[in-house]
Design an enzyme around this catalytic site. Structure first.
Site, PDB file in Angstrom:
ATOM      1  CD  GLU A 230      -3.057  -0.976   2.019  1.00  0.00           C
ATOM      2  OE1 GLU A 230      -4.118  -1.241   1.863  1.00  0.00           O
ATOM      3  OE2 GLU A 230      -2.497  -0.676   3.328  1.00  0.00           O
TER       4      GLU A 230
ATOM      5  CB  CYS B 102       2.917   7.723   3.118  1.00  0.00           C
ATOM      6  SG  CYS B 102       3.230   6.568   4.522  1.00  0.00           S
TER       7      CYS B 102
ATOM      8  CB  CYS C 136       6.922  -4.991   9.127  1.00  0.00           C
ATOM      9  SG  CYS C 136       8.169  -4.110  10.185  1.00  0.00           S
TER      10      CYS C 136
ATOM     11  CB  CYS D  90       5.324  -2.204  16.499  1.00  0.00           C
ATOM     12  SG  CYS D  90       7.217  -1.606  16.051  1.00  0.00           S
TER      13      CYS D  90
ATOM     14  CB  CYS E  56       2.286  -1.307  13.877  1.00  0.00           C
ATOM     15  SG  CYS E  56       2.565  -1.102  11.959  1.00  0.00           S
TER      16      CYS E  56
ATOM     17  N   GLY F  67       6.532  -1.880   6.329  1.00  0.00           N
ATOM     18  CA  GLY F  67       8.069  -2.384   6.375  1.00  0.00           C
ATOM     19  C   GLY F  67       8.910  -1.452   7.150  1.00  0.00           C
ATOM     20  CD  GLU F  68      12.958  -0.426  10.209  1.00  0.00           C
ATOM     21  OE1 GLU F  68      11.833   0.185  11.086  1.00  0.00           O
ATOM     22  OE2 GLU F  68      14.055   0.399  10.090  1.00  0.00           O
TER      23      GLU F  68
ATOM     24  CB  SER G  23       8.950   4.616  15.563  1.00  0.00           C
ATOM     25  OG  SER G  23       8.552   4.884  14.263  1.00  0.00           O
ATOM     26  CG  LEU G  24      11.741   7.043  22.128  1.00  0.00           C
ATOM     27  CD1 LEU G  24      12.723   6.142  21.646  1.00  0.00           C
ATOM     28  CD2 LEU G  24      11.898   8.370  22.462  1.00  0.00           C
TER      29      LEU G  24
ATOM     30  CB  CYS H 283       0.455   6.347  11.714  1.00  0.00           C
ATOM     31  SG  CYS H 283       1.027   7.825  11.172  1.00  0.00           S
TER      32      CYS H 283
HETATM   33  N1  SAH Z   1       9.044   0.780  10.354  1.00  0.00           N
HETATM   34  C1  SAH Z   1       9.119   2.456  10.221  1.00  0.00           C
HETATM   35  C2  SAH Z   1       8.136   3.259   9.541  1.00  0.00           C
HETATM   36  C3  SAH Z   1       6.767   2.769   9.343  1.00  0.00           C
HETATM   37  S1  SAH Z   1       5.581   3.122  10.539  1.00  0.00           S
HETATM   38  C4  SAH Z   1       9.066   2.738  11.672  1.00  0.00           C
HETATM   39  O1  SAH Z   1       8.842   1.780  12.613  1.00  0.00           O
HETATM   40  O2  SAH Z   1       9.180   4.068  11.909  1.00  0.00           O
HETATM   41  C5  SAH Z   1       5.427   4.842  10.537  1.00  0.00           C
HETATM   42  C6  SAH Z   1       4.939   5.321  11.871  1.00  0.00           C
HETATM   43  O3  SAH Z   1       3.494   5.021  12.262  1.00  0.00           O
HETATM   44  C7  SAH Z   1       5.871   4.698  13.075  1.00  0.00           C
HETATM   45  O4  SAH Z   1       6.109   5.768  13.673  1.00  0.00           O
HETATM   46  C8  SAH Z   1       4.692   3.786  13.567  1.00  0.00           C
HETATM   47  O5  SAH Z   1       5.464   3.561  14.694  1.00  0.00           O
HETATM   48  C9  SAH Z   1       3.427   4.591  13.696  1.00  0.00           C
HETATM   49  N2  SAH Z   1       2.341   3.814  13.782  1.00  0.00           N
HETATM   50  C10 SAH Z   1       2.401   2.417  13.731  1.00  0.00           C
HETATM   51  N3  SAH Z   1       1.161   2.021  14.120  1.00  0.00           N
HETATM   52  C11 SAH Z   1       0.496   2.850  14.461  1.00  0.00           C
HETATM   53  C12 SAH Z   1      -0.927   3.084  14.906  1.00  0.00           C
HETATM   54  N4  SAH Z   1      -1.709   2.339  14.963  1.00  0.00           N
HETATM   55  N5  SAH Z   1      -1.343   4.502  15.292  1.00  0.00           N
HETATM   56  C13 SAH Z   1      -0.448   5.392  14.945  1.00  0.00           C
HETATM   57  N6  SAH Z   1       0.599   5.389  14.856  1.00  0.00           N
HETATM   58  C14 SAH Z   1       1.227   4.153  14.356  1.00  0.00           C
END
Ligand code: SAH
Length: 326
Positions: free
Chosen positions: A74, A89, A96, A100, A103, A143-144, A198-199, A317
């Site tokens: 996507e 985006c 991935c 997380c 996600c 993906g990462e 992404s912290l 996101c």
């Molecule tokens: N793998 C990479 C890029 C993809 S995600 C990363 O982790 O940074 C892009 C952003 O969306 C990341 O900061 C991710 O943690 C956040 N994200 C993932 N799931 C989410 C959700 N359900 N609600 C809001 N942000 C989310």
């Protein structure tokens, strides 16, 4: 492929591919016919097939693309109508591996890496749709990026190349869930590309509870890598922090985050949690998010509270996954 062709041919081919966006070698009219045939023998156009599009012009739009091996990815176009800026985006992998909790993209693990062509292809499709190249590109789809480092960097160079899509390095953002070796390598690239990390948590315990990657590269190591990156590149990292009700959203946790980020200049992007079926967390109340935001601002940390664009479309996101839009 070594063919002893003059260097200007490469420039011509680049222009046909990325400037004129043709989809066959036959259309490359200023190339000699034998060269066109030679190229066609060695290379294929892996056009992405658009299976579904949702959202309408001027709003957030999501594309489901099918790759040549039938895998799905996507891509999202996010317009900012007032500033007349479009952000695309893009995805870097099918699935991935990092899983997380909040996600959708990683719920079934990683299937495969995308090629640089498939990554750039997403931006090309978006450019066709927009009638011109997008202003910003963010690697925040599926993906990462640092788990597919070489193809991602190759695609960044093509996107950035003056004869390619010519998107300014500062208009490209790579986002990582905290792959420390990737951050270390990225610091050595000498590129002006933006880095987001992404912290999502102010301490090890909370981070480990929602991000398995924290077991491999604990936050202490991650913050050291971020400090070294900032020092080396003089570039400011943006930390992404998804706000999850009663998990990481209190003023006390905001203060803990301030302490953590004291070491070096940075920005924070607060993201309201987008609903995801597999995760039973909720988005905090607006006032709670405001209070969190204010605590960071008061500590002079440059903070944005992102509105969750595309939530209705499941294009926000963390809502992207490799499947048909439902
Ligand atoms: N793998 C990479 C890029 C993809 S995600 C990363 O982790 O940074 C892009 C952003 O969306 C990341 O900061 C991710 O943690 C956040 N994200 C993932 N799931 C989410 C959700 N359900 N609600 C809001 N942000 C989310």
């Amino acid at each position: 492929m070594q063919q002893g062709q003059p260097a200007f041919r490469a420039k011509q081919i680049f222009d046909w591919l990325y400037g004129k966006r043709v989809s066959s070698f036959d259309e490359m009219k200023n190339l000699p016919v034998p060269l066109r045939a030679l190229l066609a023998d060695h290379f294929v156009f892996h056009d992405l097939e658009t299976l579904e599009t949702s959202g309408s012009m001027g709003e957030t739009r999501k594309f489901l693309f099918q790759l040549s091996d039938q895998e799905l990815i996507e891509t999202v176009i996010i317009p900012a109508p007032r500033r007349k800026k479009n952000t695309v985006c893009i995805s870097g992998q099918v699935g991935c591996r990092f899983g997380c909790a909040f996600c959708a993209s990683g719920q079934k693990g990683v299937v495969r890496n995308l090629t640089a062509g498939e990554i750039v292809g997403q931006v090309m499709e978006a450019a066709k749709e927009l009638g011109g190249r997008p202003d910003n590109v963010v690697f925040m789809g599926i993906g990462e990026p640092f788990d597919n480092y070489d193809a991602v960097m190759k695609s960044v160079r093509i996107l950035n190349h003056p004869d390619g899509l010519n998107i300014g390095a500062r208009k490209i953002t790579v986002s990582t869930c905290g792959v420390v070796p990737g951050i270390e390598r990225f610091a050595e690239e000498g590129l002006q590309v933006e880095l987001s990390v992404s912290l999502h948590a102010p301490n090890e315990q909370i981070r480990s509870s929602i991000m398995p990657v924290n077991e491999t590269w604990p936050m202490a190591e991650l913050m050291d890598a971020c400090a070294a990156y900032t020092e080396k590149t003089n570039r400011i990292i943006t930390f992404e922090y998804t706000l999850i009700k009663d998990l990481n959203d209190s003023v006390e946790q905001a203060r803990e985050l301030v302490q953590l980020l004291r070491r070096f200049p940075c920005r924070v992007n607060l993201i309201p949690l987008s609903p995801v079926e597999e995760f039973d967390g909720e988005c905090p109340e607006t006032e709670t998010m405001q209070a969190f935001f204010q605590t960071l601002e008061n500590a002079h940390i440059n903070t944005t509270l992102r509105d969750s664009k595309g939530s209705k479309l499941k294009a926000a996101c963390g809502q992207l996954r490799s499947r048909r839009i439902d």
